[in-house]
Scaffold this motif. Structure first.
Motif, PDB file in Angstrom:
ATOM      1  N   GLU A  54      -7.467   3.889  -4.075  1.00  0.00           N
ATOM      2  CA  GLU A  54      -7.269   2.447  -4.190  1.00  0.00           C
ATOM      3  C   GLU A  54      -5.863   1.981  -3.807  1.00  0.00           C
ATOM      4  OE1 GLU A  54      -6.392   4.391  -8.143  1.00  0.00           O
ATOM      5  OE2 GLU A  54      -7.987   4.510  -6.624  1.00  0.00           O
ATOM      6  N   ASN A  55      -4.943   2.906  -3.628  1.00  0.00           N
ATOM      7  CA  ASN A  55      -3.582   2.547  -3.229  1.00  0.00           C
ATOM      8  C   ASN A  55      -3.380   2.570  -1.716  1.00  0.00           C
ATOM      9  OD1 ASN A  55      -2.621   2.328  -5.957  1.00  0.00           O
ATOM     10  ND2 ASN A  55      -2.657   4.568  -6.058  1.00  0.00           N
ATOM     11  N   ASP A  56      -4.423   2.943  -0.999  1.00  0.00           N
ATOM     12  CA  ASP A  56      -4.322   3.117   0.454  1.00  0.00           C
ATOM     13  C   ASP A  56      -4.891   1.918   1.210  1.00  0.00           C
ATOM     14  OD1 ASP A  56      -3.226   5.646   0.077  1.00  0.00           O
ATOM     15  OD2 ASP A  56      -5.181   6.625   0.101  1.00  0.00           O
ATOM     16  N   LEU A  57      -4.403   1.761   2.426  1.00  0.00           N
ATOM     17  CA  LEU A  57      -4.913   0.747   3.352  1.00  0.00           C
ATOM     18  C   LEU A  57      -5.409   1.445   4.613  1.00  0.00           C
ATOM     19  CD1 LEU A  57      -5.287  -2.146   4.506  1.00  0.00           C
ATOM     20  CD2 LEU A  57      -2.886  -2.037   5.252  1.00  0.00           C
ATOM     21  N   ILE A  58      -6.629   1.125   5.017  1.00  0.00           N
ATOM     22  CA  ILE A  58      -7.172   1.619   6.279  1.00  0.00           C
ATOM     23  C   ILE A  58      -7.290   0.449   7.243  1.00  0.00           C
ATOM     24  CG2 ILE A  58      -9.173   2.616   7.448  1.00  0.00           C
ATOM     25  CD1 ILE A  58      -9.817   4.118   4.863  1.00  0.00           C
ATOM     26  N   ILE A  59      -6.678   0.596   8.417  1.00  0.00           N
ATOM     27  CA  ILE A  59      -6.796  -0.392   9.479  1.00  0.00           C
ATOM     28  C   ILE A  59      -7.668   0.211  10.574  1.00  0.00           C
ATOM     29  CG2 ILE A  59      -5.562  -1.774  11.195  1.00  0.00           C
ATOM     30  CD1 ILE A  59      -3.092  -1.589   9.353  1.00  0.00           C
ATOM     31  N   GLY A  60      -8.841  -0.351  10.775  1.00  0.00           N
ATOM     32  CA  GLY A  60      -9.769   0.131  11.798  1.00  0.00           C
ATOM     33  C   GLY A  60      -9.637  -0.699  13.054  1.00  0.00           C
ATOM     34  N   VAL A  61      -9.387  -0.033  14.184  1.00  0.00           N
ATOM     35  CA  VAL A  61      -9.178  -0.744  15.450  1.00  0.00           C
ATOM     36  C   VAL A  61     -10.350  -0.462  16.383  1.00  0.00           C
ATOM     37  CG1 VAL A  61      -7.579  -1.197  17.337  1.00  0.00           C
ATOM     38  CG2 VAL A  61      -6.694  -0.355  15.144  1.00  0.00           C
ATOM     39  N   SER A  62     -11.114  -1.488  16.682  1.00  0.00           N
ATOM     40  CA  SER A  62     -12.224  -1.368  17.628  1.00  0.00           C
ATOM     41  C   SER A  62     -12.479  -2.742  18.223  1.00  0.00           C
ATOM     42  CB  SER A  62     -13.495  -0.854  16.939  1.00  0.00           C
ATOM     43  OG  SER A  62     -14.607  -0.915  17.828  1.00  0.00           O
ATOM     44  N   SER A 112       0.840  -1.198   0.000  1.00  0.00           N
ATOM     45  CA  SER A 112       0.000   0.000   0.000  1.00  0.00           C
ATOM     46  C   SER A 112       0.871   1.243   0.000  1.00  0.00           C
ATOM     47  CB  SER A 112      -0.917   0.010   1.228  1.00  0.00           C
ATOM     48  OG  SER A 112      -1.824  -1.075   1.184  1.00  0.00           O
ATOM     49  N   SER A 113       0.431   2.266  -0.711  1.00  0.00           N
ATOM     50  CA  SER A 113       1.182   3.528  -0.749  1.00  0.00           C
ATOM     51  C   SER A 113       1.136   4.231   0.596  1.00  0.00           C
ATOM     52  CB  SER A 113       0.611   4.442  -1.834  1.00  0.00           C
ATOM     53  OG  SER A 113       0.760   3.863  -3.107  1.00  0.00           O
ATOM     54  N   ARG A 114      -0.059   4.206   1.209  1.00  0.00           N
ATOM     55  CA  ARG A 114      -0.239   4.862   2.515  1.00  0.00           C
ATOM     56  C   ARG A 114      -1.046   3.942   3.416  1.00  0.00           C
ATOM     57  NH1 ARG A 114      -2.915  10.539   1.038  1.00  0.00           N
ATOM     58  NH2 ARG A 114      -4.351   9.072   0.020  1.00  0.00           N
ATOM     59  N   ILE A 115      -0.707   3.979   4.700  1.00  0.00           N
ATOM     60  CA  ILE A 115      -1.406   3.158   5.692  1.00  0.00           C
ATOM     61  C   ILE A 115      -2.017   4.083   6.740  1.00  0.00           C
ATOM     62  CG2 ILE A 115      -1.177   1.318   7.401  1.00  0.00           C
ATOM     63  CD1 ILE A 115       1.479   0.591   5.809  1.00  0.00           C
ATOM     64  N   LYS A 116      -3.325   4.009   6.898  1.00  0.00           N
ATOM     65  CA  LYS A 116      -4.032   4.828   7.875  1.00  0.00           C
ATOM     66  C   LYS A 116      -4.550   3.901   8.970  1.00  0.00           C
ATOM     67  CE  LYS A 116      -3.605   7.997   4.685  1.00  0.00           C
ATOM     68  NZ  LYS A 116      -4.652   8.966   4.393  1.00  0.00           N
ATOM     69  N   ILE A 117      -4.300   4.246  10.225  1.00  0.00           N
ATOM     70  CA  ILE A 117      -4.798   3.448  11.342  1.00  0.00           C
ATOM     71  C   ILE A 117      -5.768   4.298  12.136  1.00  0.00           C
ATOM     72  CG2 ILE A 117      -4.213   1.992  13.310  1.00  0.00           C
ATOM     73  CD1 ILE A 117      -1.296   2.839  11.304  1.00  0.00           C
ATOM     74  N   TYR A 118      -7.036   3.894  12.157  1.00  0.00           N
ATOM     75  CA  TYR A 118      -8.089   4.640  12.840  1.00  0.00           C
ATOM     76  C   TYR A 118      -8.459   3.949  14.148  1.00  0.00           C
ATOM     77  CZ  TYR A 118      -8.972   6.787   8.207  1.00  0.00           C
ATOM     78  OH  TYR A 118      -8.854   7.444   7.000  1.00  0.00           O
ATOM     79  N   GLY A 119      -8.493   4.709  15.238  1.00  0.00           N
ATOM     80  CA  GLY A 119      -8.912   4.165  16.522  1.00  0.00           C
ATOM     81  C   GLY A 119      -9.181   5.287  17.505  1.00  0.00           C
ATOM     82  N   ILE A 120     -10.095   5.063  18.431  1.00  0.00           N
ATOM     83  CA  ILE A 120     -10.393   6.052  19.461  1.00  0.00           C
ATOM     84  C   ILE A 120     -10.306   5.398  20.844  1.00  0.00           C
ATOM     85  CG2 ILE A 120     -11.839   7.492  17.969  1.00  0.00           C
ATOM     86  CD1 ILE A 120     -14.290   6.179  19.143  1.00  0.00           C
ATOM     87  N   GLY A 121     -10.187   6.235  21.871  1.00  0.00           N
ATOM     88  CA  GLY A 121     -10.068   5.707  23.229  1.00  0.00           C
ATOM     89  C   GLY A 121      -8.804   4.880  23.383  1.00  0.00           C
TER      90      GLY A 121
END
Length: 279
Positions: free
Chosen positions: A173-181, A126-135
């Motif tokens: 389409e080149n990005d990866l999103i990792i959702g943490v919950s 992936s060109s970019r990796i985004k990691i989303y999480g709260i708390g």
């Protein structure tokens, strides 16, 4: 009365107010509290044979904001009662160590699942990796973003809800999103993953509950064992399972090309020390 679970008492005190469907919910909770704590709302409603809305109405009728709050308080009360009955200072350390061993062994079995290899492949391609999480998941997201960036990946943790949604809108389409919950119910994370997925980004969820809402917008799901199944789970950080999985991912990436990543780590530390010398 000291060791009586307050949630169970509350349910019993209000049983005359329940409809036939709500009585089914009451009976199930009284007889299967462990199942309630270990499964998603969808699993619970299907098992009982009622709708998700019935679970919500039941919880509200006895004074909770919704079924998730009822489940959380039930978990806390169950552990409080267990602690009052069974624990002393001499037994705590041995029980905690034993639970750590059980917890890690359970996560080892999950790591063998092929989904983890999809995640590693997605990270590397992936060109970019985004990691989303709260708390508390937000703290882990920052750790994951930091450790991947040290290996040269364009990774960024986002833990502020508005920023998350803005960022998701600019994914491709080149990005990866990792959702943490871990609960699978963090609405802002889920909504951001939905937005990013609609823009073409690949999405992966890290959660205790694969059948929860977060799974609907995930290309792959990495299941993390819930600490709630452990005897001393109340005292164990929810991050342990996540960190264990992250350590495995980082190890796999490094050991596939150790010369490259050890040199990269050396260069990174050299830059840090050089900057400190200039101060």
């Amino acid at each position: 009365m000291k060791n009586i679970n307050k949630v169970i008492l509350k349910i019993e005190e209000n049983h005359n107010k329940f409809t036939k469907s709500e009585i089914k919910v009451m009976d199930f909770i009284l007889q299967n509290s462990k199942y309630i704590l270990e499964h998603s709302i969808g699993d619970i409603s299907s098992k009982i044979g009622v709708s998700d809305a019935t679970l919500s109405r039941f919880a509200i009728k006895i004074g909770f904001k919704g079924f998730n709050e009822l489940r959380f308080i039930l978990d806390q009360e169950s552990k409080r009662v267990n602690i009052e009955k069974n624990y002393n200072n001499d037994s705590i350390l041995d029980r905690l160590v034993n639970d750590y061993k059980i917890f890690l062994d359970q996560n080892v079995e999950l790591i063998k699942n092929e989904e983890i290899y999809f995640l590693i492949d997605f990270i590397k391609n992936s060109s970019r990796i985004k990691i989303y999480g709260i708390g508390s998941s937000g703290y882990f997201s920052k750790e994951m973003g930091f450790r991947l960036s040290k290996l040269g990946f364009d990774s960024k943790a986002i833990t502020e809800t508005h920023e998350m949604k803005i960022d998701a809108n600019f994914c491709n389409e080149n990005d990866l999103i990792i959702g943490v919950s871990l609960s699978g119910l963090a609405n802002d994370v889920i909504e951001s993953m939905k937005i990013g997925k609609s823009r073409g980004a690949r999405t992966i969820a890290l959660t205790n509950y694969p059948d929860s809402k977060i799974g609907k917008f995930s290309d792959k799901i990495i299941k993390i064992i819930s600490k709630n199944t452990l005897e001393m789970g109340h005292f164990i950080s929810p991050q342990i399972g996540l960190i264990f999985v992250l350590d495995y991912i980082i190890s796999k990436i490094i050991l596939e090309n150790p010369d490259k990543y050890f040199e990269m780590g050396f260069n990174t530390m050299h830059s840090i020390f050089k900057q400190d010398d200039l101060k």
